[in-house]
Design an enzyme around this catalytic site. Structure first.
Site, PDB file in Angstrom:
ATOM      1  N   ASP A   6       5.932  -4.351  14.487  1.00  0.00           N
ATOM      2  CA  ASP A   6       6.469  -2.999  14.164  1.00  0.00           C
ATOM      3  C   ASP A   6       6.457  -2.298  15.647  1.00  0.00           C
ATOM      4  O   ASP A   6       7.534  -1.522  15.962  1.00  0.00           O
ATOM      5  CB  ASP A   6       5.608  -2.174  13.389  1.00  0.00           C
ATOM      6  CG  ASP A   6       4.239  -1.979  13.541  1.00  0.00           C
ATOM      7  OD1 ASP A   6       3.519  -3.029  14.113  1.00  0.00           O
ATOM      8  OD2 ASP A   6       3.414  -1.281  12.970  1.00  0.00           O
ATOM      9  N   ASP A  10       0.961  -1.318   0.069  1.00  0.00           N
ATOM     10  CA  ASP A  10      -0.001  -0.111   0.026  1.00  0.00           C
ATOM     11  C   ASP A  10       0.876   1.279   0.042  1.00  0.00           C
ATOM     12  O   ASP A  10       0.428   2.269   0.642  1.00  0.00           O
ATOM     13  CB  ASP A  10      -0.915   0.138   1.140  1.00  0.00           C
ATOM     14  CG  ASP A  10      -0.350   0.053   2.508  1.00  0.00           C
ATOM     15  OD1 ASP A  10       0.988  -0.256   2.574  1.00  0.00           O
ATOM     16  OD2 ASP A  10      -0.992   0.137   3.549  1.00  0.00           O
TER      17      ASP A  10
END
Length: 175
Positions: A122, A44
């Protein structure tokens, strides 16, 4: 395929799948195909015309400087009013893992792989135990821009922050 998710976190199943996918992909890249370096560009992201010149030029730094552990194409504070668009060649060291288009080495993956998390990779990678005092290189002007309004995070930060990050539009020949 199905993946175990603790009952209290069922609504966050996507984060578990993403962590599993990253772990699998990086294991394939480094341990099956035996590459020394990987560039991760999520599906994305738009990329700048000079992103590969940027990564190619910073590759020797990443391999030679033990105080570095990644190179990112993303500037978390890359909104137009917070950056110097006249300095697209300016690079910074940061102790915050920026992500969103990044490069790491096999040696770093060897260190991370055995303890890779089952979710929220993350957030995990930003912890001091993983960073170990090392820095990432990131550009003044982002070389990636997300269009990921819809996804696992349900656009949590997209409308208020992410859509305003400026993508570099001035080609820099880094190499």
């Amino acid at each position: 395929s199905e993946i175990y998710v603790p009952p209290k976190e069922k609504k966050f199943k996507g984060y578990f799948k993403i962590a599993r996918h990253y772990g699998w992909a990086l294991n394939q890249t480094f341990f099956v195909y035996n590459f020394s370096t990987a560039i991760i560009i999520e599906d994305d992201l738009d990329i700048s015309a000079d992103i590969f010149s940027y990564f190619l030029a910073t590759l020797p730094l990443l391999h030679q400087d033990p105080t570095l552990w990644c190179v990112s194409a993303w500037n978390d504070n890359g909104k137009i009013d917070l950056i110097d668009t006249d300095s697209p060649d300016l690079l910074h060291r940061t102790d915050f893992f920026p992500g969103l288009g990044w490069m790491l080495t096999k040696n770093i993956w060897k260190e991370l792989a055995p303890k890779w998390p089952s979710s929220y990779w993350d957030d995990w990678i930003r912890q001091p135990e993983q960073r170990k005092g090392r820095a990432c290189i990131r550009p003044e002007v982002s070389r990636t821009k997300t269009f990921g309004k819809i996804g696992v995070s349900n656009g949590l930060f997209y409308e208020k922050h992410l859509k305003y990050i400026h993508l570099n539009d001035k080609y820099v020949e880094f190499t």
